[in-house]
Design an enzyme around this catalytic site. Structure first.
Site, PDB file in Angstrom:
ATOM      1  N   HIS B  65       0.869  -1.172   0.000  1.00 48.64           N
ATOM      2  CA  HIS B  65       0.000   0.000   0.000  1.00 48.64           C
ATOM      3  C   HIS B  65       0.912   1.229   0.000  1.00 48.64           C
ATOM      4  O   HIS B  65       1.899   1.272   0.749  1.00 48.64           O
ATOM      5  CB  HIS B  65      -0.896   0.019   1.243  1.00 48.64           C
ATOM      6  CG  HIS B  65      -2.199  -0.703   1.040  1.00 48.64           C
ATOM      7  ND1 HIS B  65      -2.909  -1.276   2.071  1.00 48.64           N
ATOM      8  CD2 HIS B  65      -2.936  -0.929  -0.082  1.00 48.64           C
ATOM      9  CE1 HIS B  65      -4.016  -1.826   1.594  1.00 48.64           C
ATOM     10  NE2 HIS B  65      -4.054  -1.635   0.286  1.00 48.64           N
ATOM     11  N   ASP B  67       1.102   4.122   1.212  1.00 51.81           N
ATOM     12  CA  ASP B  67       1.545   4.824   2.420  1.00 51.81           C
ATOM     13  C   ASP B  67       2.613   4.063   3.207  1.00 51.81           C
ATOM     14  O   ASP B  67       3.236   4.629   4.096  1.00 51.81           O
ATOM     15  CB  ASP B  67       0.343   5.154   3.312  1.00 51.81           C
ATOM     16  CG  ASP B  67      -0.511   3.937   3.624  1.00 51.81           C
ATOM     17  OD1 ASP B  67      -0.778   3.143   2.702  1.00 51.81           O
ATOM     18  OD2 ASP B  67      -0.900   3.769   4.787  1.00 51.81           O
ATOM     19  N   HIS B 140      -5.162  -8.758   6.011  1.00 43.45           N
ATOM     20  CA  HIS B 140      -5.390  -7.394   5.546  1.00 43.45           C
ATOM     21  C   HIS B 140      -6.101  -7.442   4.195  1.00 43.45           C
ATOM     22  O   HIS B 140      -6.328  -8.523   3.653  1.00 43.45           O
ATOM     23  CB  HIS B 140      -4.045  -6.662   5.467  1.00 43.45           C
ATOM     24  CG  HIS B 140      -4.181  -5.175   5.302  1.00 43.45           C
ATOM     25  ND1 HIS B 140      -5.063  -4.414   6.036  1.00 43.45           N
ATOM     26  CD2 HIS B 140      -3.506  -4.287   4.503  1.00 43.45           C
ATOM     27  CE1 HIS B 140      -4.951  -3.146   5.675  1.00 43.45           C
ATOM     28  NE2 HIS B 140      -4.031  -3.040   4.751  1.00 43.45           N
ATOM     29  N   ASP B 210      -0.230  -3.709   8.842  1.00 41.01           N
ATOM     30  CA  ASP B 210      -1.689  -3.518   8.829  1.00 41.01           C
ATOM     31  C   ASP B 210      -2.376  -4.869   8.901  1.00 41.01           C
ATOM     32  O   ASP B 210      -2.174  -5.711   8.022  1.00 41.01           O
ATOM     33  CB  ASP B 210      -2.124  -2.832   7.531  1.00 41.01           C
ATOM     34  CG  ASP B 210      -1.655  -1.391   7.445  1.00 41.01           C
ATOM     35  OD1 ASP B 210      -0.887  -0.951   8.329  1.00 41.01           O
ATOM     36  OD2 ASP B 210      -2.059  -0.700   6.489  1.00 41.01           O
TER      37      ASP B 210
END
Lengths: 306, 306
Positions: B65, B67, B140, B210
């Site tokens: 991802h 970020d 996730h 995450d």
């Protein structure tokens, strides 16, 4: 008077320092936001400076060096998290568009809005409601562009006493004349030039990105109200400026003088200089209306004649 | 005692806030530096925290991802500008490697060092001079990994009085025994176990990236000295945690309790919480040894038995 504000979001060159982030400059005018270059960290500065994620946004990228580009991903992602729906206009060398598509997919940057890709090229690149953007080629180690953001001209000053003397009653007809259209009253046609002064030029901001100074650029930036110019090195490091295709502060000043810029802002400082006082001094000796950019610094751009 | 220090470089979730940058955690042990996730801005924090650009560096990426990844480009570029020559080890889902190659080329990020790509997978991923890195699958929205960084065991405590009683003279032979090898003296063979205590386990740091909590993770993180866990939401937003495949602070605490972690650090906070005091309170009610991460916070990791 509508404010035109330039805010420096990042003012270092290739590597950030403790006080300077990677290159990015914001231009605000009412609901419009233009961002020139998107160095890493730009989204954090957009937040810090309260620029907003939902304005009519145009992003102009000068060239595809990582330090001018990598902040784009986070900015677009955060706009999406804020549920932006309005398109973003992105002006850049076209290879960026493929990279952005591929990266958005691989890094799962799901955008909630369209990006309108506009390839950078010499000449008029983009016309928006309030601005024209023109570009020319920089002299850098890879293909790179310099931009001018030119606010549209404003109508000339309206002279009510002249309108009254010609028997034009206050109201709609005044607006019509002020808007540059003729009116007919009692069989007489009154041209707007009789009651309105000459159109007043909009404000212009020039942005060099990374470049050596050149004759082409002196011509391109002629008469800009604010010139933001590559000032990576001090004169004592002019060999590095030459080798890496950047400019010294003094060269930026010489170009500002030659092109009759109204004001010069130095930026893109090498992290080797803890203090840029000496660079400013060297530039001011050549072009007194010089300022050093700093992260978070805002400057109002004035109309040429005011 | 060799210090083992965890420093939080970015502690927000998807979007940064004024006080929290995007996810990244540093682990330092003498000349070693491990960086877990590389959110935008990580290079600036590496500079800010004085972590250095030329250590023996291993980067562990949990998932692709944006970020958690986009800060990688600037970090590698700045290492190159600092003329780094030592290789960097990069553990990540393998699609990242192609992207990095393509991006380095397109954005002219000329590296001065090799990157050793190590694909993330379940089980033992990497063995370095001082650490083992193991991984398991997170729960996730896309393929994601959790990591444990496990310091190698240390030799047991050496008992000089026992060595003397057995007639082993101080010096090289003591070192030999301490190093776990037997010695022969006057025809007698002395096993190290006679003068050295049991090997002492190294310190362990678990990092969730995450994820939702899961049985698998309770098992995977069993007994870690420090657990750094996804704590994106407060309990009142547990529906969002479920939907977006993150954890609440309370869920992180319940997992820390279940896996008998020594300490828990909450991180990856949603920018919606101006203050994470409530999240910490909810977690502490379940697992008292809980701390909230903050950008720039450093924590020393103690040996299990000390």
């Amino acid at each position: 008077m509508v404010k035109l504000t330039v805010t420096f979001l990042g003012t270092s060159s290739a590597a950030p320092s403790k006080s300077r982030g990677l290159p990015a400059v914001a231009i605000q005018r009412e609901g419009d936001l233009l961002i020139m270059d998107c160095g890493e960290g730009v989204q954090r500065q957009v937040l810090e400076q309260g620029l907003g994620l939902n304005r009519d946004t145009t992003i102009l990228i000068t060239h595809l060096h990582g330090d001018h580009v990598t902040g784009l991903l986070g900015l677009l992602q955060t706009m999406s998290l804020a549920q932006r729906r309005k398109e973003v206009v992105l002006v850049a060398p076209p290879a960026l568009f493929d990279w952005l598509r591929l990266t958005s997919e691989l890094l799962h940057i799901g955008l909630t809005f369209q990006i309108r890709f506009v390839p950078a090229k010499r000449g008029l690149v983009l016309r928006t409601q309030h601005f024209d953007v023109t570009a020319t080629r920089a002299d850098h180690s890879i293909e790179a562009f310099c931009y001018i953001v030119r606010e549209h001209d404003r109508p000339g000053v309206f002279f009510p006493e002249k309108a009254r003397a010609l028997g034009v009653p206050e109201g709609k007809l005044w607006s019509r004349l002020q808007g540059g259209r003729k009116v007919t009253i009692g069989g007489r046609t009154i041209a707007p030039g009789l009651v309105v002064g000459r159109r007043r030029p909009g404000r212009t901001i020039g942005y060099s990105g990374d470049t050596r100074p050149s004759k082409r650029l002196s011509k391109f930036f002629f008469g800009v109200d604010l010139l933001i110019f590559d000032s990576t090195f001090a004169s004592k490091d002019s060999d590095k400026a030459l080798e890496r295709k950047h400019s010294t502060a003094r060269e930026a000043a010489a170009l500002a003088k030659e092109c009759h810029a109204k004001k010069l802002v130095l930026t893109h400082f090498s992290a080797r200089y803890k203090n840029v006082g000496n660079l400013v001094k060297e530039a001011k000796a050549v072009f007194p209306a010089t300022t050093a950019a700093a992260d978070g610094l805002s400057i109002q751009v004035d109309y040429p004649e005011e």
